[in-house]
Design an enzyme around this catalytic site. Sequence first.
Site, PDB file in Angstrom:
ATOM      1  N   SER A 132       0.849  -1.186   0.000  1.00  0.00           N
ATOM      2  CA  SER A 132       0.000   0.000   0.000  1.00  0.00           C
ATOM      3  C   SER A 132       0.885   1.236   0.000  1.00  0.00           C
ATOM      4  O   SER A 132       2.015   1.199   0.521  1.00  0.00           O
ATOM      5  CB  SER A 132      -0.898   0.016   1.243  1.00  0.00           C
ATOM      6  OG  SER A 132      -1.595   1.259   1.364  1.00  0.00           O
TER       7      SER A 132
ATOM      8  N   TYR B  71      -2.321  -0.371  10.451  1.00  0.00           N
ATOM      9  CA  TYR B  71      -2.368  -0.763   9.039  1.00  0.00           C
ATOM     10  C   TYR B  71      -1.083  -0.371   8.327  1.00  0.00           C
ATOM     11  O   TYR B  71      -0.485  -1.172   7.593  1.00  0.00           O
ATOM     12  CB  TYR B  71      -3.571  -0.108   8.373  1.00  0.00           C
ATOM     13  CG  TYR B  71      -3.713  -0.434   6.899  1.00  0.00           C
ATOM     14  CD1 TYR B  71      -4.164  -1.686   6.492  1.00  0.00           C
ATOM     15  CD2 TYR B  71      -3.405   0.507   5.925  1.00  0.00           C
ATOM     16  CE1 TYR B  71      -4.300  -1.987   5.148  1.00  0.00           C
ATOM     17  CE2 TYR B  71      -3.539   0.214   4.576  1.00  0.00           C
ATOM     18  CZ  TYR B  71      -3.990  -1.036   4.186  1.00  0.00           C
ATOM     19  OH  TYR B  71      -4.116  -1.337   2.849  1.00  0.00           O
TER      20      TYR B  71
ATOM     21  N   LYS C  81       1.779  -2.766   6.391  1.00  0.00           N
ATOM     22  CA  LYS C  81       2.126  -2.635   4.982  1.00  0.00           C
ATOM     23  C   LYS C  81       3.602  -2.284   4.793  1.00  0.00           C
ATOM     24  O   LYS C  81       4.237  -2.737   3.842  1.00  0.00           O
ATOM     25  CB  LYS C  81       1.224  -1.593   4.311  1.00  0.00           C
ATOM     26  CG  LYS C  81      -0.212  -2.058   4.163  1.00  0.00           C
ATOM     27  CD  LYS C  81      -0.306  -3.381   3.407  1.00  0.00           C
ATOM     28  CE  LYS C  81      -1.744  -3.837   3.204  1.00  0.00           C
ATOM     29  NZ  LYS C  81      -1.825  -5.091   2.425  1.00  0.00           N
TER      30      LYS C  81
END
Length: 223
Positions: A138, A151, A155
Site C-alpha cells: 500500500s 495498518y 504494509k
Amino acid sequence: MGNRLSGKVAVVTGGNRGIGRAIAERLAEEEAVVVVGDLVGEPAAFGSSVPELVFLHLDVTKEVSIRAFVDEVLLRFGRIDVLVNNAGKVIHKSIDEQTAEDWDGLMAVNLRGPFLMAKYVVPEMRRSGLGTIVNIGSVEGYMVNPWHTAYAATKAGVHGLTLGLAVDLGPDGIRCNTVCPGWIDAELNRAYLEMHPDRSLIERELSQLHPVGRTGAPCAVPS
C-alpha cells in the site's frame, strides 16, 4: 507466441471481492488456472467471467489452514506458479483506542499471512525453478492516513518482507514484487469514508491526492 500465463496455476488470497477479485479475473483472462483462497465465497459468485476458477476455503491467520490449502492446490494441479498475497484488513482507530488484539489481528492477516503463504509455496516453486510472488502492499507503507497506525505498520512490513524474499529467492528463479495501490473504491476503504460526517468532502480530498483526479477502481474504468 502463446499466452505466457496459459496453463499456469495462480493462487490469489482474499480473491473473492475487491482488488483480489479483479486480480483473479484478470489472471483468468490471461488463461491461468486461478485458485481463490478466501474465508467466504464460492465459484458461482464469479459467474462465467472466471471459468477456470477454483475456490478453496483459506484462513491466512491459521498455519494449519494454509498448509491444508497449499496441499489441496498441489493435489489438484501438481504445481503453483504464481502467488498473489492479497488478503488484508484495516482498522480505523487512533493509537490510544487500539487494543493489543486489534494490532495482533492486523499483523496476523496483513503480514503473518503473506509470510506463511510464501513459506509453504516456495518449496514447490523452487522445485520447478520458476515462480512469481506478488504481495499487495500500500502507499500507506510510505505515507499514512489518520487512524491507520497499525495498518501502515503492517504494509511497511510487507514491503520489507518482499525485499527479503527477492534477495533470498532470486537465485532460485523466483521473482518477488510488491504492488502498492493508492485509494481504491473497495470494501476495505469504504468504512473509512463512512466515518466522516461529510463523505462528499473526504471523497473530494482523497481524489485530489491522485494525479488523475480520482480514486481507483478494482478493475479498469470503462472509457
